[in-house]
Scaffold this motif. Sequence first.
Motif, short mmCIF file in Angstrom:
data_model
loop_
_atom_site.label_atom_id
_atom_site.label_comp_id
_atom_site.label_asym_id
_atom_site.label_seq_id
_atom_site.Cartn_x
_atom_site.Cartn_y
_atom_site.Cartn_z
N SER A 29 0.81 -1.16 0.18
CA SER A 29 0.01 0.06 0.05
C SER A 29 0.71 1.32 0.03
O SER A 29 2.18 1.30 0.32
CB SER A 29 -0.86 0.05 1.10
N THR A 30 0.05 2.28 -0.58
CA THR A 30 0.95 3.63 -0.57
C THR A 30 1.69 4.13 1.01
O THR A 30 2.47 4.39 1.12
CB THR A 30 0.06 4.72 -0.87
N THR A 31 0.70 3.73 1.95
CA THR A 31 0.98 4.03 3.33
C THR A 31 2.38 3.22 3.75
O THR A 31 3.40 3.77 4.19
CB THR A 31 0.05 3.92 4.12
N THR A 32 2.42 2.13 3.36
CA THR A 32 3.33 1.11 3.91
C THR A 32 4.75 1.55 3.07
O THR A 32 5.71 1.65 3.63
CB THR A 32 3.13 0.06 3.76
N ALA A 33 4.59 1.82 2.16
CA ALA A 33 5.76 2.21 0.99
C ALA A 33 6.29 3.52 1.37
O ALA A 33 7.53 3.60 1.49
CB ALA A 33 5.29 2.27 -0.37
N VAL A 34 5.59 4.36 1.67
CA VAL A 34 6.08 6.02 1.98
C VAL A 34 6.67 5.74 3.41
O VAL A 34 7.65 6.24 3.67
CB VAL A 34 4.92 6.90 2.04
N LEU A 35 6.30 5.03 4.28
CA LEU A 35 6.69 4.45 5.82
C LEU A 35 8.05 3.96 5.57
O LEU A 35 8.73 4.58 6.37
CB LEU A 35 5.74 3.85 6.64
#
Length: 80
Positions: A29-35
């Motif tokens: 997910s975008t959230t996991t990738a950015v984190l």
Amino acid sequence: MSEYYDVILGIIPLAFFGITGGLFATGFSTTTAVLAAGLVGVSLVGHALFVNGPVDRTPDATPTAAQNVSGAMNAPVDAE
């Protein structure tokens, strides 16, 4: 030639966008990738500050013309 901190400043955005894009492309997910990319960026900054921290360079050990044999700078000269 670029210094260590110039390289770090260039790697941070490359790592951020590269890791985010790579993880997003593999299905995260975008959230996991950015984190995950943000953690890598923070670790790069932490390494630059604390592991290989900026310090003043030490002066050369070779004496200059202004130093006399005893190593004192600008020692008074006996003028008679």
